[in-house]
Design a protein around this motif. Sequence first.
Motif, PDB file in Angstrom:
ATOM      1  N   TYR A   3      61.155  57.504  52.887  1.00 49.11           N
ATOM      2  CA  TYR A   3      62.563  57.842  52.662  1.00 49.11           C
ATOM      3  C   TYR A   3      62.799  59.323  52.943  1.00 49.11           C
ATOM      4  CZ  TYR A   3      66.889  58.855  50.292  1.00 49.11           C
ATOM      5  OH  TYR A   3      68.149  59.286  50.008  1.00 49.11           O
ATOM      6  N   THR A   4      63.870  59.609  53.657  1.00 51.38           N
ATOM      7  CA  THR A   4      64.276  60.995  53.904  1.00 51.38           C
ATOM      8  C   THR A   4      65.695  61.159  53.378  1.00 51.38           C
ATOM      9  OG1 THR A   4      63.902  60.228  56.167  1.00 51.38           O
ATOM     10  CG2 THR A   4      63.390  62.477  55.718  1.00 51.38           C
ATOM     11  N   ALA A   5      65.934  62.273  52.725  1.00 49.00           N
ATOM     12  CA  ALA A   5      67.270  62.518  52.174  1.00 49.00           C
ATOM     13  C   ALA A   5      68.288  62.598  53.305  1.00 49.00           C
ATOM     14  CB  ALA A   5      67.260  63.806  51.380  1.00 49.00           C
ATOM     15  N   ARG A   6      69.466  62.080  53.034  1.00 49.63           N
ATOM     16  CA  ARG A   6      70.525  62.104  54.044  1.00 49.63           C
ATOM     17  C   ARG A   6      71.855  62.140  53.323  1.00 49.63           C
ATOM     18  NH1 ARG A   6      73.977  58.839  56.915  1.00 49.63           N
ATOM     19  NH2 ARG A   6      74.044  59.072  59.160  1.00 49.63           N
ATOM     20  N   ASP A   7      72.815  62.853  53.852  1.00 50.18           N
ATOM     21  CA  ASP A   7      74.167  62.896  53.293  1.00 50.18           C
ATOM     22  C   ASP A   7      75.100  62.058  54.159  1.00 50.18           C
ATOM     23  OD1 ASP A   7      73.561  64.651  51.194  1.00 50.18           O
ATOM     24  OD2 ASP A   7      73.725  66.384  52.529  1.00 50.18           O
ATOM     25  N   ASP A  20      67.425  50.122  53.921  1.00 50.42           N
ATOM     26  CA  ASP A  20      65.985  49.930  53.752  1.00 50.42           C
ATOM     27  C   ASP A  20      65.329  51.204  53.232  1.00 50.42           C
ATOM     28  OD1 ASP A  20      66.030  47.293  54.520  1.00 50.42           O
ATOM     29  OD2 ASP A  20      65.409  47.697  56.600  1.00 50.42           O
ATOM     30  N   ARG A  21      65.701  52.353  53.819  1.00 48.00           N
ATOM     31  CA  ARG A  21      65.117  53.624  53.383  1.00 48.00           C
ATOM     32  C   ARG A  21      65.502  53.925  51.936  1.00 48.00           C
ATOM     33  NH1 ARG A  21      67.029  55.660  58.242  1.00 48.00           N
ATOM     34  NH2 ARG A  21      68.396  57.110  57.165  1.00 48.00           N
ATOM     35  N   ILE A  22      66.741  53.658  51.581  1.00 45.49           N
ATOM     36  CA  ILE A  22      67.199  53.894  50.212  1.00 45.49           C
ATOM     37  C   ILE A  22      66.424  53.010  49.239  1.00 45.49           C
ATOM     38  CG2 ILE A  22      69.157  53.623  48.629  1.00 45.49           C
ATOM     39  CD1 ILE A  22      70.951  54.430  51.074  1.00 45.49           C
ATOM     40  N   GLU A  23      66.274  51.730  49.575  1.00 47.99           N
ATOM     41  CA  GLU A  23      65.543  50.803  48.709  1.00 47.99           C
ATOM     42  C   GLU A  23      64.085  51.217  48.553  1.00 47.99           C
ATOM     43  OE1 GLU A  23      66.247  46.969  50.414  1.00 47.99           O
ATOM     44  OE2 GLU A  23      68.225  46.795  49.498  1.00 47.99           O
ATOM     45  N   GLN A  24      63.473  51.698  49.635  1.00 49.06           N
ATOM     46  CA  GLN A  24      62.081  52.164  49.550  1.00 49.06           C
ATOM     47  C   GLN A  24      61.977  53.371  48.619  1.00 49.06           C
ATOM     48  OE1 GLN A  24      60.834  52.892  53.567  1.00 49.06           O
ATOM     49  NE2 GLN A  24      60.842  50.725  54.117  1.00 49.06           N
ATOM     50  N   GLY A  25      62.933  54.266  48.713  1.00 47.83           N
ATOM     51  CA  GLY A  25      62.946  55.436  47.833  1.00 47.83           C
ATOM     52  C   GLY A  25      63.113  55.039  46.379  1.00 47.83           C
ATOM     53  N   LEU A  26      64.015  54.071  46.128  1.00 51.62           N
ATOM     54  CA  LEU A  26      64.216  53.599  44.756  1.00 51.62           C
ATOM     55  C   LEU A  26      62.972  52.892  44.224  1.00 51.62           C
ATOM     56  CD1 LEU A  26      67.878  52.243  44.956  1.00 51.62           C
ATOM     57  CD2 LEU A  26      67.075  54.316  43.810  1.00 51.62           C
ATOM     58  N   ALA A  27      62.322  52.107  45.069  1.00 49.36           N
ATOM     59  CA  ALA A  27      61.106  51.402  44.643  1.00 49.36           C
ATOM     60  C   ALA A  27      60.004  52.394  44.292  1.00 49.36           C
ATOM     61  CB  ALA A  27      60.643  50.444  45.746  1.00 49.36           C
ATOM     62  N   ALA A  28      59.866  53.447  45.085  1.00 46.25           N
ATOM     63  CA  ALA A  28      58.844  54.454  44.810  1.00 46.25           C
ATOM     64  C   ALA A  28      59.149  55.189  43.504  1.00 46.25           C
ATOM     65  CB  ALA A  28      58.758  55.444  45.966  1.00 46.25           C
ATOM     66  N   THR A  29      60.424  55.499  43.288  1.00 48.61           N
ATOM     67  CA  THR A  29      60.825  56.182  42.053  1.00 48.61           C
ATOM     68  C   THR A  29      60.571  55.288  40.850  1.00 48.61           C
ATOM     69  OG1 THR A  29      62.498  57.427  43.241  1.00 48.61           O
ATOM     70  CG2 THR A  29      62.755  57.275  40.860  1.00 48.61           C
ATOM     71  N   THR A  30      60.909  54.013  40.957  1.00 50.94           N
ATOM     72  CA  THR A  30      60.688  53.072  39.862  1.00 50.94           C
ATOM     73  C   THR A  30      59.201  52.927  39.562  1.00 50.94           C
ATOM     74  OG1 THR A  30      62.706  51.876  40.447  1.00 50.94           O
ATOM     75  CG2 THR A  30      61.108  50.698  39.094  1.00 50.94           C
ATOM     76  N   ALA A  31      58.376  52.845  40.593  1.00 53.35           N
ATOM     77  CA  ALA A  31      56.935  52.719  40.395  1.00 53.35           C
ATOM     78  C   ALA A  31      56.376  53.941  39.676  1.00 53.35           C
ATOM     79  CB  ALA A  31      56.234  52.528  41.737  1.00 53.35           C
ATOM     80  N   LYS A  32      56.842  55.128  40.043  1.00 49.87           N
ATOM     81  CA  LYS A  32      56.389  56.349  39.371  1.00 49.87           C
ATOM     82  C   LYS A  32      56.828  56.350  37.914  1.00 49.87           C
ATOM     83  CE  LYS A  32      56.180  59.305  43.437  1.00 49.87           C
ATOM     84  NZ  LYS A  32      56.762  60.460  44.138  1.00 49.87           N
TER      85      LYS A  32
END
Length: 78
Positions: A3-7, A20-32
Amino acid sequence: MPYTARDWTDGELVTAEDLDRIEQGLAATTAKADATAATVDGIKLANSSMGTGAPTGTAPVGWYYTDVATGDVYRMEA
């Protein structure tokens, strides 16, 4: 793809790839967050003390107290 930040600007369409990128970022945050919560729970469960008689006063949530005279175990709850 990590995931890369984007505005986004108002009215801009979000593509399937963006989602897809947003969901991957959320999944990684949730796992942490889940891993951190499990570590905190493990630390809480590691705290214990022993004595004679039921516990008095207050103790941190997750603290275990064992009455050595009876073998009763008490766990402090929220």
